[in-house]
Write an enzyme that holds these catalytic residues in place. Sequence first.
Site, mmCIF file in Angstrom:
data_model
loop_
_atom_site.group_PDB
_atom_site.id
_atom_site.type_symbol
_atom_site.label_atom_id
_atom_site.label_comp_id
_atom_site.label_asym_id
_atom_site.label_seq_id
_atom_site.Cartn_x
_atom_site.Cartn_y
_atom_site.Cartn_z
ATOM 1 N N CYS A 263 0.794 -1.234 0.000
ATOM 2 C CA CYS A 263 0.000 0.000 0.000
ATOM 3 C C CYS A 263 0.823 1.279 0.000
ATOM 4 C CB CYS A 263 -0.964 -0.001 1.177
ATOM 5 S SG CYS A 263 -2.219 -1.292 1.007
ATOM 6 N N ARG A 331 5.487 -7.816 -1.158
ATOM 7 C CA ARG A 331 5.457 -6.647 -2.049
ATOM 8 C C ARG A 331 6.234 -5.467 -1.452
ATOM 9 N NH1 ARG A 331 -0.922 -6.870 -3.705
ATOM 10 N NH2 ARG A 331 -1.127 -7.637 -1.576
HETATM 11 P P1 NAD Z 1 -4.725 -8.646 -3.834
HETATM 12 O O1 NAD Z 1 -3.798 -8.575 -4.990
HETATM 13 O O2 NAD Z 1 -4.353 -9.451 -2.649
HETATM 14 O O3 NAD Z 1 -6.153 -9.178 -4.333
HETATM 15 C C1 NAD Z 1 -6.801 -8.742 -5.473
HETATM 16 C C2 NAD Z 1 -7.589 -9.901 -6.038
HETATM 17 O O4 NAD Z 1 -8.407 -9.428 -7.112
HETATM 18 C C3 NAD Z 1 -6.704 -11.002 -6.641
HETATM 19 O O5 NAD Z 1 -7.007 -12.235 -6.013
HETATM 20 C C4 NAD Z 1 -7.098 -11.018 -8.115
HETATM 21 O O6 NAD Z 1 -7.061 -12.298 -8.699
HETATM 22 C C5 NAD Z 1 -8.507 -10.460 -8.058
HETATM 23 N N1 NAD Z 1 -8.989 -9.946 -9.340
HETATM 24 C C6 NAD Z 1 -8.379 -9.109 -10.202
HETATM 25 N N2 NAD Z 1 -9.155 -8.888 -11.290
HETATM 26 C C7 NAD Z 1 -10.283 -9.604 -11.101
HETATM 27 C C8 NAD Z 1 -11.474 -9.804 -11.870
HETATM 28 N N3 NAD Z 1 -11.629 -9.224 -13.056
HETATM 29 N N4 NAD Z 1 -12.429 -10.597 -11.376
HETATM 30 C C9 NAD Z 1 -12.276 -11.213 -10.180
HETATM 31 N N5 NAD Z 1 -11.180 -11.055 -9.399
HETATM 32 C C10 NAD Z 1 -10.197 -10.284 -9.863
HETATM 33 O O7 NAD Z 1 -5.005 -7.145 -3.430
HETATM 34 P P2 NAD Z 1 -5.287 -6.564 -1.956
HETATM 35 O O8 NAD Z 1 -4.020 -6.462 -1.198
HETATM 36 O O9 NAD Z 1 -6.459 -7.258 -1.366
HETATM 37 O O10 NAD Z 1 -5.703 -5.063 -2.332
HETATM 38 C C11 NAD Z 1 -6.914 -4.766 -3.008
HETATM 39 C C12 NAD Z 1 -7.148 -3.275 -2.943
HETATM 40 O O11 NAD Z 1 -7.338 -2.862 -1.575
HETATM 41 C C13 NAD Z 1 -6.004 -2.415 -3.462
HETATM 42 O O12 NAD Z 1 -6.525 -1.280 -4.077
HETATM 43 C C14 NAD Z 1 -5.251 -2.024 -2.211
HETATM 44 O O13 NAD Z 1 -4.540 -0.827 -2.359
HETATM 45 C C15 NAD Z 1 -6.387 -1.865 -1.214
HETATM 46 N N6 NAD Z 1 -6.008 -2.079 0.186
HETATM 47 C C16 NAD Z 1 -5.156 -3.105 0.515
HETATM 48 C C17 NAD Z 1 -4.816 -3.316 1.845
HETATM 49 C C18 NAD Z 1 -3.855 -4.406 2.232
HETATM 50 O O14 NAD Z 1 -3.407 -4.414 3.384
HETATM 51 N N7 NAD Z 1 -3.512 -5.343 1.349
HETATM 52 C C19 NAD Z 1 -5.374 -2.491 2.845
HETATM 53 C C20 NAD Z 1 -6.273 -1.494 2.482
HETATM 54 C C21 NAD Z 1 -6.578 -1.307 1.141
#
Ligand code: NAD
Length: 432
Positions: A263, A331
């Site tokens: 993030c 990451r």
């Molecule tokens: P991640 O990469 O762990 O998960 C994203 C998921 O989306 C993946 O499993 C991927 O396969 C899926 N995906 C992508 N395209 C798709 C589609 N067309 N249909 C279905 N599934 C699909 O990401 P994350 O860490 O969960 O982060 C997601 C969002 O939340 C980001 O914008 C991030 O900045 C935000 N965020 C993350 C955190 C954190 O701690 N990881 C905290 C707050 C906010």
Amino acid sequence: MKLCMIGTGYVGLVSGVCFADLGNDVICVDKQKDKIFKLKNGKIPIYEPGLEELVIKNHKTKRLNFTNDLGSAVRKSHLIFICVGTPSKKNSNDADLSQIYNVTKEISKHIKKFKIIITKSTVPVTTGDEIEKIISRSVPKKLFSVVSNPEFLREGEAIRDFIYPDRIVVGSSNKKTNKILKTLYSPLISKGATYLNTSRRAAELIKYSSNAFLATKITFINEIANLCEKTNINVEDVSIGIGLDKRIGSRFLRAGPGYGGSCFPKDTRAIVVTGKKFKTDLSIIKNVIKSNENRSKILLKRVSKILNNKIKNKKICFLGVTFKANTDDMRESSSLTMIPFLSKKGAKIYYYDPTGKKNEFKKIKNVRYCNSIKSACNSSDLIIIHTEWNDFKSLNFKNLVSKKNFIVYDMRNIYSLEKMYKNRIKYFGIGK
Ligand code: NAD
């Protein structure tokens, strides 16, 4: 309520299972077939404390389901949460919103009844406007509402953070939508969370501003730590001293290897791009990014100094390689800069991480994964404590290392300088 989470990663899976646990019917959607297969069989694709038990429990009660079929999940749900990734674009600092817009186009094909589309992913200001524009190309405006509901959970503490958030931010100027979202979150509000309703754009900016501010706080104390090292001051005293000021607060004032993870790095870069787009110079955040990018270099210089500039053939052990403790997320971890650098200089790297071997180091020369702390430390010249797992907090180094003159470089300031000196262990921390 009936909801679906599109994107079953750290955010989608954690918030999905927590919503199910609060009594909602939740479908978690992902395009990765193996991920959904694993989840259906009670296997969790990520490391997050407490997640497995909660997934299994709610899957058993049938309140939590998993699918690769986005269309059917959207048709069955009233609330559609977008939780896909928003990484930096390749070769650019801008957020790559292709996953968001691909999902948006898919969702629009299945809206036949009123749906609320909620962005939980972190997206730059005006993304909600764009989502609305895309959907309204094929769906009448009265059939949908687009909301920004950024997520503030931290990996490693995700379930607790979701259930006991400081605040819930909902960006929507639609009264009916806002009422539904407030009802959805009412179990958390009654536990003390503040519910903040703002404009959609404000909600989007709150998320980026929060991350940029926290990244600034971390970077600030890291720079103060550099000064402490030159002036024979313990940065921990400074952190406590300034943190006791209620206007400042003590959290995020622990000096270390710099911020990383999925993030802060990408979000600080993206908000600067947003600033540029709207002709606003975010000079503080720009400098935070620069300082943080330099952080690994500063720490590596100290490693070199600690080893009297003789890195070649030195056995260096890394305890923990993820970007922080209690997660398997690699990451933008500083180990991804440090380990290849030290390997290039001829060091032999042994590493142990409670979440196992990492593919990221597969192709790096002289890097070996060890399956215990003891085997990683055994013949080390230098032990680098890179992450703050509890497993590393009460080690008896003299029992772990066979060599006499080993050194400990504690990048998380877990151990006390005085105690290490008393035990005659050559010890270095950060900012002391
Ligand atoms: P991640 O990469 O762990 O998960 C994203 C998921 O989306 C993946 O499993 C991927 O396969 C899926 N995906 C992508 N395209 C798709 C589609 N067309 N249909 C279905 N599934 C699909 O990401 P994350 O860490 O969960 O982060 C997601 C969002 O939340 C980001 O914008 C991030 O900045 C935000 N965020 C993350 C955190 C954190 O701690 N990881 C905290 C707050 C906010």
